[in-house]
Design an enzyme around this catalytic site. Sequence first.
Site, PDB file in Angstrom:
ATOM      1  N   ASP A  96      38.421 -23.971 -18.171  1.00  0.00           N
ATOM      2  CA  ASP A  96      39.145 -23.143 -17.189  1.00  0.00           C
ATOM      3  C   ASP A  96      38.753 -21.677 -17.341  1.00  0.00           C
ATOM      4  O   ASP A  96      38.564 -20.962 -16.366  1.00  0.00           O
ATOM      5  CB  ASP A  96      40.662 -23.275 -17.392  1.00  0.00           C
ATOM      6  CG  ASP A  96      41.242 -24.396 -16.533  1.00  0.00           C
ATOM      7  OD1 ASP A  96      40.455 -25.239 -16.063  1.00  0.00           O
ATOM      8  OD2 ASP A  96      42.466 -24.427 -16.344  1.00  0.00           O
ATOM      9  N   ASP A 150      39.634 -28.349 -22.265  1.00  0.00           N
ATOM     10  CA  ASP A 150      40.577 -28.072 -21.188  1.00  0.00           C
ATOM     11  C   ASP A 150      40.698 -26.554 -21.004  1.00  0.00           C
ATOM     12  O   ASP A 150      40.595 -26.011 -19.896  1.00  0.00           O
ATOM     13  CB  ASP A 150      41.935 -28.677 -21.591  1.00  0.00           C
ATOM     14  CG  ASP A 150      42.895 -28.766 -20.419  1.00  0.00           C
ATOM     15  OD1 ASP A 150      42.531 -28.352 -19.317  1.00  0.00           O
ATOM     16  OD2 ASP A 150      44.027 -29.253 -20.635  1.00  0.00           O
ATOM     17  N   ASP A 153      37.694 -20.972 -31.372  1.00  0.00           N
ATOM     18  CA  ASP A 153      38.337 -19.679 -31.076  1.00  0.00           C
ATOM     19  C   ASP A 153      37.276 -18.594 -30.896  1.00  0.00           C
ATOM     20  O   ASP A 153      37.353 -17.767 -29.982  1.00  0.00           O
ATOM     21  CB  ASP A 153      39.368 -19.302 -32.152  1.00  0.00           C
ATOM     22  CG  ASP A 153      38.857 -19.473 -33.570  1.00  0.00           C
ATOM     23  OD1 ASP A 153      37.789 -20.089 -33.765  1.00  0.00           O
ATOM     24  OD2 ASP A 153      39.525 -18.990 -34.506  1.00  0.00           O
ATOM     25  N   TYR A 197      45.483 -35.434 -26.613  1.00  0.00           N
ATOM     26  CA  TYR A 197      46.273 -35.858 -25.458  1.00  0.00           C
ATOM     27  C   TYR A 197      46.590 -37.357 -25.490  1.00  0.00           C
ATOM     28  O   TYR A 197      47.423 -37.839 -24.726  1.00  0.00           O
ATOM     29  CB  TYR A 197      45.546 -35.542 -24.146  1.00  0.00           C
ATOM     30  CG  TYR A 197      45.408 -34.052 -23.864  1.00  0.00           C
ATOM     31  CD1 TYR A 197      46.248 -33.120 -24.466  1.00  0.00           C
ATOM     32  CD2 TYR A 197      44.445 -33.581 -22.984  1.00  0.00           C
ATOM     33  CE1 TYR A 197      46.114 -31.767 -24.216  1.00  0.00           C
ATOM     34  CE2 TYR A 197      44.307 -32.225 -22.727  1.00  0.00           C
ATOM     35  CZ  TYR A 197      45.139 -31.321 -23.352  1.00  0.00           C
ATOM     36  OH  TYR A 197      45.013 -29.982 -23.097  1.00  0.00           O
ATOM     37  N   LYS A 228      37.012 -26.899 -34.618  1.00  0.00           N
ATOM     38  CA  LYS A 228      37.638 -26.052 -35.636  1.00  0.00           C
ATOM     39  C   LYS A 228      37.431 -26.738 -36.989  1.00  0.00           C
ATOM     40  O   LYS A 228      38.392 -27.159 -37.646  1.00  0.00           O
ATOM     41  CB  LYS A 228      39.129 -25.865 -35.325  1.00  0.00           C
ATOM     42  CG  LYS A 228      39.402 -25.041 -34.079  1.00  0.00           C
ATOM     43  CD  LYS A 228      39.344 -23.548 -34.326  1.00  0.00           C
ATOM     44  CE  LYS A 228      40.542 -23.069 -35.135  1.00  0.00           C
ATOM     45  NZ  LYS A 228      40.405 -21.640 -35.492  1.00  0.00           N
TER      46      LYS A 228
END
Length: 367
Positions: A252, A248, A224, A142, A192
């Site tokens: 959630d 992020d 993942d 980001y 990852k």
Amino acid sequence: MSNPSLLILPGDGIGQEVMAEVRRVIDWFGAKRDMQFDVSEDLVGGAAYDKHGTPLHDDTMAKAQEVDAVLLGAVGGPAYDDLDFSVKPERGLLRLRKEMDLFANLRPAQCFDALSDFSSLKQELVAGLDIMIVRELTSGVYFGEPRGIHMEDNMRVGINTQRYTEAEIERGARAAFDMAMKRGKKLCSMEKANVMESGILWRDVVTEVHADYPEVELSHMYADNGAMQLVRAPKQFDVIYTDNLFGDILSDCAAMLTGSLGMLPSASLGAPMENGRPKAMYEPVHGSAPDIMGQGKANPIACILSFAMALRYSFDQGEEATRLESAIEKVLSDGVRTGDLLSDEHSTAVSTSGMTDAILTALDASL
Ligand code: NAD
């Protein structure tokens, strides 16, 4: 010794309503547990824009830097949607996070037994669930450069860059290991490393930091797979440490395992201050909910649980935090419900302040 200091920034919409309830809880701890806080209150978001023409006045920013903890309600609302990007209410929140350098975002996913029906997962998978996601908040994709959209061979290309220094990974890892030490001493780091160099570095640095926390059981997981495991068997986790982007999404996902937005607190921590406490801001995950504002419908529990996190992580009052969380658990198991929570014929519908009344009664009963 001076009292611990707390800056309250109610913000907009239901932020103001739920924060009024938190002040009642703070008053209870003052009156019944002799815990005195130096509480000050100021404006943020649309409320600050209305008065000062900016979503966060410099004086408020300076106050936030000085106090032991900031407690924020929520910002935003339709009245501010058309403002210039630079003065939108959310800019106030982002400025606080950036200038306080709050690099570790703590998102608990805790399932109160009385609400385990609420989850989209089977009850047995979520009953008793209690996990904490520590998300790196101030770096990663980001923020990395280069970024932007430009033309290449007559075609638009969008670019963002995943970039982490070892210092950034390390300070978040220490926050996560510290958290694991205060909880079940189990930490799972997610990245990852199979396809990203930043993931390889992430895994290396977290492994190095582990040497300072031999009591913590450390595991690594590809993010993942982590997402799959979170919905397959979430109770296998205690603390999860992950980067800004994966965090992020995963936080959630984990939060919603447990039910309503009106129940979810969060904390963002920075470096330790002179007194040894980390810089900290506590806030509910939900927004200003313009659809229900001013109607006494908002659930104050997310904001009250954010104050419980402040008790635990900024004020070393873990037992009092547990007292408050247990009071909330009791109220929920008695069937007390604001409108956002699942209700049945055995439950009692209450308003925002009615929920706090019930929590204060349960706190009284805990003495
Ligand atoms: P929201 O979280 O405000 O509301 C989403 C839905 O959940 C609404 O139906 C709302 O009524 C309900 N809800 C939220 N909190 C609740 C509570 N405590 N009790 C009962 N119901 C609750 O998200 P949104 O509608 O997408 O955004 C509204 C405004 O809030 C926007 O201006 C947005 O930018 C802002 N926002 C701010 C923050 C923040 O301050 N951290 C976070 C998200 C959204």
